[in-house]
Design a protein around this motif. Structure first.
Motif, PDB file in Angstrom:
ATOM      1  N   GLN A  54       0.844  -1.659   0.165  1.00  0.00           N
ATOM      2  CA  GLN A  54       0.017  -0.047  -0.079  1.00  0.00           C
ATOM      3  C   GLN A  54       0.974   1.455  -0.238  1.00  0.00           C
ATOM      4  O   GLN A  54       0.615   1.855  -0.757  1.00  0.00           O
ATOM      5  CB  GLN A  54      -1.026   0.034   1.604  1.00  0.00           C
ATOM      6  CG  GLN A  54      -1.534   1.422   1.551  1.00  0.00           C
ATOM      7  CD  GLN A  54      -1.976   1.491   3.364  1.00  0.00           C
ATOM      8  OE1 GLN A  54      -2.604   2.411   3.207  1.00  0.00           O
ATOM      9  NE2 GLN A  54      -1.579   0.531   3.684  1.00  0.00           N
ATOM     10  N   LEU A  55       1.916   1.343   0.449  1.00  0.00           N
ATOM     11  CA  LEU A  55       2.406   2.532   1.251  1.00  0.00           C
ATOM     12  C   LEU A  55       3.648   2.442   0.026  1.00  0.00           C
ATOM     13  O   LEU A  55       3.352   3.899  -0.916  1.00  0.00           O
ATOM     14  CB  LEU A  55       4.071   2.137   2.306  1.00  0.00           C
ATOM     15  CG  LEU A  55       2.658   2.708   3.878  1.00  0.00           C
ATOM     16  CD1 LEU A  55       4.036   1.980   4.979  1.00  0.00           C
ATOM     17  CD2 LEU A  55       2.358   3.109   3.690  1.00  0.00           C
ATOM     18  N   ASN A  56       4.520   1.602  -0.750  1.00  0.00           N
ATOM     19  CA  ASN A  56       5.176   1.535  -1.844  1.00  0.00           C
ATOM     20  C   ASN A  56       3.652   2.044  -3.214  1.00  0.00           C
ATOM     21  O   ASN A  56       4.371   3.142  -4.097  1.00  0.00           O
ATOM     22  CB  ASN A  56       5.527   0.228  -2.723  1.00  0.00           C
ATOM     23  CG  ASN A  56       6.179   0.620  -3.540  1.00  0.00           C
ATOM     24  OD1 ASN A  56       5.730   0.461  -4.666  1.00  0.00           O
ATOM     25  ND2 ASN A  56       7.137   0.931  -3.699  1.00  0.00           N
ATOM     26  N   SER A  57       2.390   2.080  -3.040  1.00  0.00           N
ATOM     27  CA  SER A  57       1.618   2.056  -4.027  1.00  0.00           C
ATOM     28  C   SER A  57       1.495   3.621  -4.136  1.00  0.00           C
ATOM     29  O   SER A  57       1.463   4.157  -5.110  1.00  0.00           O
ATOM     30  CB  SER A  57       0.158   1.071  -3.922  1.00  0.00           C
ATOM     31  OG  SER A  57       0.471  -0.244  -4.207  1.00  0.00           O
ATOM     32  N   PHE A  58       0.817   4.374  -2.483  1.00  0.00           N
ATOM     33  CA  PHE A  58       0.910   5.523  -2.588  1.00  0.00           C
ATOM     34  C   PHE A  58       2.487   6.631  -3.503  1.00  0.00           C
ATOM     35  O   PHE A  58       1.970   7.448  -3.683  1.00  0.00           O
ATOM     36  CB  PHE A  58       0.825   5.573  -0.927  1.00  0.00           C
ATOM     37  CG  PHE A  58      -0.728   6.258  -0.660  1.00  0.00           C
ATOM     38  CD1 PHE A  58      -1.693   6.405  -1.628  1.00  0.00           C
ATOM     39  CD2 PHE A  58      -0.737   4.875   0.515  1.00  0.00           C
ATOM     40  CE1 PHE A  58      -3.329   6.384  -1.224  1.00  0.00           C
ATOM     41  CE2 PHE A  58      -2.340   4.520   0.653  1.00  0.00           C
ATOM     42  CZ  PHE A  58      -3.709   5.656  -0.238  1.00  0.00           C
ATOM     43  N   GLU A  59       3.445   6.229  -3.156  1.00  0.00           N
ATOM     44  CA  GLU A  59       4.691   6.178  -3.469  1.00  0.00           C
ATOM     45  C   GLU A  59       4.812   6.732  -5.009  1.00  0.00           C
ATOM     46  O   GLU A  59       5.087   7.804  -5.450  1.00  0.00           O
ATOM     47  CB  GLU A  59       5.613   5.732  -3.153  1.00  0.00           C
ATOM     48  CG  GLU A  59       6.080   6.386  -1.642  1.00  0.00           C
ATOM     49  CD  GLU A  59       6.788   5.020  -1.174  1.00  0.00           C
ATOM     50  OE1 GLU A  59       7.303   4.246  -1.616  1.00  0.00           O
ATOM     51  OE2 GLU A  59       7.114   5.000   0.686  1.00  0.00           O
ATOM     52  N   VAL A  60       3.775   5.499  -5.792  1.00  0.00           N
ATOM     53  CA  VAL A  60       4.424   5.355  -7.082  1.00  0.00           C
ATOM     54  C   VAL A  60       3.342   6.360  -7.492  1.00  0.00           C
ATOM     55  O   VAL A  60       3.445   6.377  -9.266  1.00  0.00           O
ATOM     56  CB  VAL A  60       5.382   4.258  -7.630  1.00  0.00           C
ATOM     57  CG1 VAL A  60       3.235   3.140  -7.962  1.00  0.00           C
ATOM     58  CG2 VAL A  60       5.550   4.406  -9.143  1.00  0.00           C
ATOM     59  N   THR A  61       2.111   6.406  -7.575  1.00  0.00           N
ATOM     60  CA  THR A  61       1.131   6.981  -8.258  1.00  0.00           C
ATOM     61  C   THR A  61       1.475   8.267  -8.398  1.00  0.00           C
ATOM     62  O   THR A  61       1.044   8.025 -10.024  1.00  0.00           O
ATOM     63  CB  THR A  61      -0.315   6.792  -7.633  1.00  0.00           C
ATOM     64  OG1 THR A  61      -0.008   5.339  -7.451  1.00  0.00           O
ATOM     65  CG2 THR A  61      -1.463   7.361  -8.216  1.00  0.00           C
ATOM     66  N   PRO A  62       1.679   9.381  -7.955  1.00  0.00           N
ATOM     67  CA  PRO A  62       2.059  10.665  -8.578  1.00  0.00           C
ATOM     68  C   PRO A  62       3.204  10.395  -9.484  1.00  0.00           C
ATOM     69  O   PRO A  62       2.767  11.539 -10.829  1.00  0.00           O
ATOM     70  CB  PRO A  62       2.457  11.068  -7.101  1.00  0.00           C
ATOM     71  CG  PRO A  62       1.890  10.529  -6.045  1.00  0.00           C
ATOM     72  CD  PRO A  62       2.155   8.962  -6.468  1.00  0.00           C
ATOM     73  N   ALA A  63       3.653  10.148  -9.468  1.00  0.00           N
ATOM     74  CA  ALA A  63       5.480   9.981 -10.780  1.00  0.00           C
ATOM     75  C   ALA A  63       4.239   9.166 -11.866  1.00  0.00           C
ATOM     76  O   ALA A  63       4.216   9.369 -13.157  1.00  0.00           O
ATOM     77  CB  ALA A  63       6.478   9.084 -10.481  1.00  0.00           C
ATOM     78  N   PHE A  64       3.677   7.997 -11.968  1.00  0.00           N
ATOM     79  CA  PHE A  64       3.149   7.518 -13.059  1.00  0.00           C
ATOM     80  C   PHE A  64       1.794   8.298 -13.636  1.00  0.00           C
ATOM     81  O   PHE A  64       2.226   9.158 -14.516  1.00  0.00           O
ATOM     82  CB  PHE A  64       2.010   6.484 -12.636  1.00  0.00           C
ATOM     83  CG  PHE A  64       1.367   5.525 -13.633  1.00  0.00           C
ATOM     84  CD1 PHE A  64       1.963   5.159 -14.722  1.00  0.00           C
ATOM     85  CD2 PHE A  64      -0.295   5.618 -13.299  1.00  0.00           C
ATOM     86  CE1 PHE A  64       0.321   4.712 -15.254  1.00  0.00           C
ATOM     87  CE2 PHE A  64      -1.097   5.358 -14.325  1.00  0.00           C
ATOM     88  CZ  PHE A  64      -0.455   5.176 -15.616  1.00  0.00           C
TER      89      PHE A  64
END
Length: 127
Positions: A54-64
Motif C-alpha cells: 500500500q505504502l509503495n503504491s501511494f509513493e509511485v502513483t504521483p510519478a505515474f
C-alpha cells in the motif's frame, strides 16, 4: 477520456485494495478504527506485506500520473502508445502487489523496476 487517464484512476485506488487485504488478514474490526495506522503498523506476515505494498503504491502513483499527463501534453507520442504503456504499468503494479503478498521478493523487485522503466518510457516517447 483516454485509456491512460482511466489507468491513473485505477492507480489511485490500488493502494486501498492493499489496505483492505492488510486489514482483513490482520483481523481488523470496526472498533479498531480509532487508530487504523497503529493497527496497520502492528501487523505481521501477509498483513505487513500488504501494508508495505500500500505504502509503495501511494509513493509511485504521483510519478505515474505525472508521466501520463506529460505524455498527453507533449503531444509527440501516439495515443495508442501512451495507452499501451499505461495498461502495462497497471499490469506491472498488479503483479507487484501479487508478488509482494506472496512474499516473492525477487519477482516483486523486478516488477518495481519494470514499473519505473515504464514511467521513464512515457518521457522517452514524448520527446
Amino acid at each position: 477520456m483516454t485509456v491512460a487517464l482511466w489507468c491513473i484512476l485505477i492507480a489511485i485506488f490500488l493502494p486501498y485494495l492493499c489496505t483492505g487485504v492488510a486489514k482483513v488478514s490482520g483481523g481488523y474490526r470496526l472498533k479498531d478504527n480509532h487508530d487504523p495506522r497503529g493497527f496497520l503498523d502492528s501487523l505481521e506476515g501477509l498483513g505487513k506485506r500488504a501494508n508495505a505494498a500500500q505504502l509503495n503504491s501511494f509513493e509511485v502513483t504521483p510519478a505515474f500520473a505525472a508521466a501520463v499527463i506529460v505524455a498527453h501534453l507533449a503531444g509527440n507520442a501516439e495515443l495508442v502508445t501512451i495507452n499501451v504503456l499505461s495498461v502495462l504499468f497497471i499490469t506491472s503494479r498488479l503483479l507487484y502487489i501479487i508478488f509482494y503478498l506472496a512474499d516473492l521478493a525477487t519477482l516483486r523487485s523486478l516488477m518495481w523496476f519494470v514499473g519505473m522503466g515504464l514511467i521513464v518510457s512515457f518521457f522517452v516517447v514524448s520527446v
